[in-house]
Design an enzyme around this catalytic site. Structure first.
Site, PDB file in Angstrom:
ATOM      1  N   TYR A 190      24.415  40.549  24.249  1.00 44.52           N
ATOM      2  CA  TYR A 190      24.216  40.314  25.575  1.00 44.52           C
ATOM      3  C   TYR A 190      23.285  38.907  26.163  1.00 44.52           C
ATOM      4  CZ  TYR A 190      23.467  40.292  30.919  1.00 44.52           C
ATOM      5  OH  TYR A 190      23.340  40.518  31.903  1.00 44.52           O
ATOM      6  N   SER A 242      20.247  36.053  32.489  1.00 41.06           N
ATOM      7  CA  SER A 242      19.087  37.149  32.883  1.00 41.06           C
ATOM      8  C   SER A 242      17.899  37.002  32.402  1.00 41.06           C
ATOM      9  CB  SER A 242      20.165  38.327  32.423  1.00 41.06           C
ATOM     10  OG  SER A 242      19.765  39.649  31.831  1.00 41.06           O
TER      11      SER A 242
END
Length: 250
Positions: free
Chosen positions: A145, A135
């Site tokens: 994350y 990401s």
């Protein structure tokens, strides 16, 4: 006919990879937790593209699920797409540690183990590729994350360097905000995300496959996000993290 195994294959970027690879006449092995949805996805792909589709129900947050997919990869595939992943609502300190460990299991341990399971057969055939979906968050500080996705990027680059074979490619794919089920499943408020930052999953996959063919080790789809990553490297790290968190969710 080449074979591709895709984790998290029934929605979002994983489903877009499945459509693209089926259109390219690849045989597919689809991995996800929902067996019924897997079967529906497989039937749709077989009907539309006429390719062979194998379904492999597995929860990559469990030892049993990981072992099942590892076993299939040892039989050999031409392309592995490590796409399975999820996010947590709320700040780091508000997330139960069990949920954080589950995220690390799926984002880090699964990527490590499945990549290692796939590589021996690729090296034996002297060809193959691995795409690890990370990401843009990997380049900013946004809790577990982003930390886990930063690991995916570092691991992918390191593994590609260690393989030392241009016919075996390992690439980290780092998309920005993509129109998928991801944020809804994580109960995230996305109302603060500007419309121009949203990408389409099919476009992300198209750019990923192009970058893989070019031999890139890190792919950041779309010029907007290439610019964001470049600017993020120039501003103080803490400031970049605060801005990213503010844009990403309330």
């Amino acid at each position: 006919m080449p074979t591709a195994l895709i984790t998290g294959a029934t929605a979002g970027i994983g489903a877009a990879f499945a459509r693209r690879l089926a259109a390219d006449a690849c045989s597919l092995v689809l991995v996800a937790r929902d067996e019924h949805r897997l079967a529906q996805t497989a039937d749709q792909l077989k009907l539309r593209y006429g390719v062979s589709v194998e379904v492999l129900p597995a929860d990559l947050a469990t030892e049993e699920g990981l072992a099942k997919v590892e076993s299939r990869l040892r039989d050999g595939v031409d392309l592995l797409v490590n796409n399975a992943g999820f996010g947590h609502p709320g700040d780091f300190l508000k997330v139960p540690v069990e949920d954080e460990l589950r995220m690390l299991k799926v984002h880090c341990e699964a990527v490590l183990r499945l990549t290692l399971a796939a590589l021996p057969a690729m090296r034996k055939r002297d060809r193959g590729a691995v795409i690890n979906v990370a990401s843009v968050a990997a380049f900013f500080s946004r809790g577990t994350y982003s930390a886990s996705k930063a690991w995916v990027v570092n691991f992918s680059e390191s593994a590609a360097a260690d393989v030392r074979n241009p016919r075996i490619r390992i690439m980290a794919l780092c998309p920005g905000f993509v129109r998928t089920e991801f944020h809804q499943r994580a109960s995230m408020d996305t109302s603060g995300i500007p419309g121009f930052l949203w990408l389409k999953a099919d476009n992300v996959v198209r750019e990923a496959m192009r970058d893989l063919a070019l031999g890139k080790r890190v792919s950041v789809p779309d010029l907007r996000y290439k610019a964001i990553v470049a600017i993020g490297k120039l501003v103080p790290h803490n400031l970049a993290g605060r801005v990213s968190a503010r844009i990403g969710r309330r």
